[in-house]
Design a protein around this motif. Structure first.
Motif, PDB file in Angstrom:
ATOM      1  N   ASP A 171       0.857  -1.183   0.000  1.00 54.40           N
ATOM      2  CA  ASP A 171       0.000   0.000   0.000  1.00 54.40           C
ATOM      3  C   ASP A 171       0.895   1.234   0.000  1.00 54.40           C
ATOM      4  O   ASP A 171       1.684   1.421   0.936  1.00 54.40           O
ATOM      5  CB  ASP A 171      -0.888  -0.015   1.250  1.00 54.40           C
ATOM      6  N   PRO A 172       0.812   2.085  -1.027  1.00 50.63           N
ATOM      7  CA  PRO A 172       1.678   3.276  -1.070  1.00 50.63           C
ATOM      8  C   PRO A 172       1.516   4.176   0.148  1.00 50.63           C
ATOM      9  O   PRO A 172       2.429   4.936   0.487  1.00 50.63           O
ATOM     10  CB  PRO A 172       1.232   3.998  -2.344  1.00 50.63           C
ATOM     11  N   GLU A 173       0.381   4.081   0.806  1.00 50.44           N
ATOM     12  CA  GLU A 173       0.122   4.918   1.981  1.00 50.44           C
ATOM     13  C   GLU A 173       0.559   4.246   3.284  1.00 50.44           C
ATOM     14  O   GLU A 173       0.446   4.854   4.356  1.00 50.44           O
ATOM     15  CB  GLU A 173      -1.381   5.247   2.064  1.00 50.44           C
ATOM     16  N   ALA A 174       1.036   3.022   3.199  1.00 49.24           N
ATOM     17  CA  ALA A 174       1.393   2.292   4.427  1.00 49.24           C
ATOM     18  C   ALA A 174       2.573   1.361   4.175  1.00 49.24           C
ATOM     19  O   ALA A 174       2.500   0.155   4.435  1.00 49.24           O
ATOM     20  CB  ALA A 174       0.191   1.509   4.953  1.00 49.24           C
ATOM     21  N   VAL A 175       3.673   1.914   3.675  1.00 54.99           N
ATOM     22  CA  VAL A 175       4.873   1.111   3.428  1.00 54.99           C
ATOM     23  C   VAL A 175       5.591   0.891   4.762  1.00 54.99           C
ATOM     24  O   VAL A 175       5.957   1.859   5.440  1.00 54.99           O
ATOM     25  CB  VAL A 175       5.816   1.817   2.434  1.00 54.99           C
ATOM     26  N   PRO A 176       5.788  -0.345   5.178  1.00 52.96           N
ATOM     27  CA  PRO A 176       6.444  -0.598   6.465  1.00 52.96           C
ATOM     28  C   PRO A 176       7.866  -0.046   6.511  1.00 52.96           C
ATOM     29  O   PRO A 176       8.581  -0.058   5.500  1.00 52.96           O
ATOM     30  CB  PRO A 176       6.445  -2.126   6.573  1.00 52.96           C
ATOM     31  N   ASP A 177       8.275   0.420   7.653  1.00 48.00           N
ATOM     32  CA  ASP A 177       9.654   0.872   7.851  1.00 48.00           C
ATOM     33  C   ASP A 177      10.568  -0.333   8.048  1.00 48.00           C
ATOM     34  O   ASP A 177      10.166  -1.338   8.630  1.00 48.00           O
ATOM     35  CB  ASP A 177       9.750   1.779   9.080  1.00 48.00           C
ATOM     36  N   GLY A 178      11.804  -0.202   7.565  1.00 51.08           N
ATOM     37  CA  GLY A 178      12.814  -1.211   7.842  1.00 51.08           C
ATOM     38  C   GLY A 178      12.806  -2.419   6.941  1.00 51.08           C
ATOM     39  O   GLY A 178      13.437  -3.429   7.253  1.00 51.08           O
ATOM     40  N   LEU A 179      12.114  -2.348   5.799  1.00 54.07           N
ATOM     41  CA  LEU A 179      12.129  -3.484   4.865  1.00 54.07           C
ATOM     42  C   LEU A 179      13.536  -3.680   4.312  1.00 54.07           C
ATOM     43  O   LEU A 179      14.212  -2.725   3.924  1.00 54.07           O
ATOM     44  CB  LEU A 179      11.145  -3.240   3.718  1.00 54.07           C
ATOM     45  N   ASP A 180      13.968  -4.925   4.243  1.00 51.41           N
ATOM     46  CA  ASP A 180      15.305  -5.238   3.762  1.00 51.41           C
ATOM     47  C   ASP A 180      15.345  -6.698   3.330  1.00 51.41           C
ATOM     48  O   ASP A 180      14.393  -7.460   3.574  1.00 51.41           O
ATOM     49  CB  ASP A 180      16.337  -4.989   4.865  1.00 51.41           C
ATOM     50  N   ASP A 181      16.432  -7.072   2.702  1.00 52.02           N
ATOM     51  CA  ASP A 181      16.683  -8.472   2.363  1.00 52.02           C
ATOM     52  C   ASP A 181      16.484  -9.317   3.615  1.00 52.02           C
ATOM     53  O   ASP A 181      17.076  -9.038   4.664  1.00 52.02           O
ATOM     54  CB  ASP A 181      18.105  -8.583   1.826  1.00 52.02           C
ATOM     55  N   SER A 182      15.651 -10.346   3.514  1.00 56.86           N
ATOM     56  CA  SER A 182      15.332 -11.150   4.697  1.00 56.86           C
ATOM     57  C   SER A 182      16.572 -11.764   5.331  1.00 56.86           C
ATOM     58  O   SER A 182      16.607 -11.989   6.544  1.00 56.86           O
ATOM     59  CB  SER A 182      14.334 -12.251   4.330  1.00 56.86           C
ATOM     60  N   LYS A 183      17.609 -12.028   4.526  1.00 53.34           N
ATOM     61  CA  LYS A 183      18.818 -12.651   5.058  1.00 53.34           C
ATOM     62  C   LYS A 183      19.577 -11.696   5.981  1.00 53.34           C
ATOM     63  O   LYS A 183      20.409 -12.142   6.779  1.00 53.34           O
ATOM     64  CB  LYS A 183      19.728 -13.096   3.908  1.00 53.34           C
ATOM     65  N   LYS A 184      19.326 -10.402   5.870  1.00 53.35           N
ATOM     66  CA  LYS A 184      20.013  -9.419   6.707  1.00 53.35           C
ATOM     67  C   LYS A 184      19.278  -9.169   8.030  1.00 53.35           C
ATOM     68  O   LYS A 184      19.790  -8.448   8.889  1.00 53.35           O
ATOM     69  CB  LYS A 184      20.144  -8.093   5.955  1.00 53.35           C
TER      70      LYS A 184
END
Length: 203
Positions: free
Chosen positions: A42-55
């Motif tokens: 959702d462009p109005e609710a992009v979660p903070d801290g998304l990253d490569d799951s391996k990291k």
């Protein structure tokens, strides 16, 4: 540095929205399925801290998984089994899981971004991005969903086949797993086309 939403914003401006991110988990293990996820954020609710799951730590992946599940516009998750991997090879099984994940979306995308360099053939435009799971928010979200989903699947398989310790290594060829394989032989969830199973046991 966490993944950003810039490519998705560009897609919106170009009329290529909805855009889904796709990633897979489980190409390398000796056992279990390969799992793919497709996510439309959702462009109005992009979660903070998304990253490569391996990291990310397992605890942080679980936190983000819950946030993604609650906030995303659509999530599709699919897999290809060990039998399918042995039948059509891991590359084709991975592409199959990706296509299934897109088909499982409640909202069909107009464009797709895929982690890596080997995109599936889809009805919409599809672009592959090497390292996309660390750069693109939608792909990072998909990598988290796929990883958490597959880990849960392997934990359930561990209950069914406790001798192999699947919950500890998720089917990868660790010394613990190889020792268990040598001691007990393969179970139905092993990939018989993968060394060290290939040429030793038959399905």
């Amino acid at each position: 540095m966490t993944a950003h939403f810039q490519r998705e914003t560009h897609a919106i401006s170009k009329g290529l929205w909805p855009m889904a991110g796709i990633d897979e988990v489980g190409r390398g293990p000796l056992a279990g399925p390969v799992v793919a996820a497709a996510v439309i954020l959702d462009p109005e609710a992009v979660p903070d801290g998304l990253d490569d799951s391996k990291k990310l730590s397992a605890a942080r992946r679980e936190e983000l998984f819950a946030i993604i599940a609650q906030s995303a516009l659509a999530i599709g998750v699919a897999s290809a089994t060990a039998v399918e991997i042995d039948t059509i090879n891991i590359r084709q099984a991975t592409l199959l899981a990706m296509r299934r994940a897109v088909a499982a979306l409640a909202v069909q995308p107009l464009s797709v971004l895929v982690d890596g360099n080997d995109p599936p053939v889809l009805a919409c435009s599809c672009e592959s991005i090497i390292g996309g799971d660390a750069q693109i928010a939608s792909i990072a979200a998909a990598s988290i969903v796929a990883k958490v989903t597959r880990d849960a699947m392997m934990a359930r398989l561990c209950q069914r086949y406790p001798a192999y310790g699947f919950s500890a290594h998720a089917g990868y060829g660790t010394p613990q797993h190889r020792a268990a394989l040598h001691a007990h032989g393969p179970c139905p969830e092993h990939r018989y086309s993968f060394a060290p199973v290939k040429g030793v046991w038959r399905r």
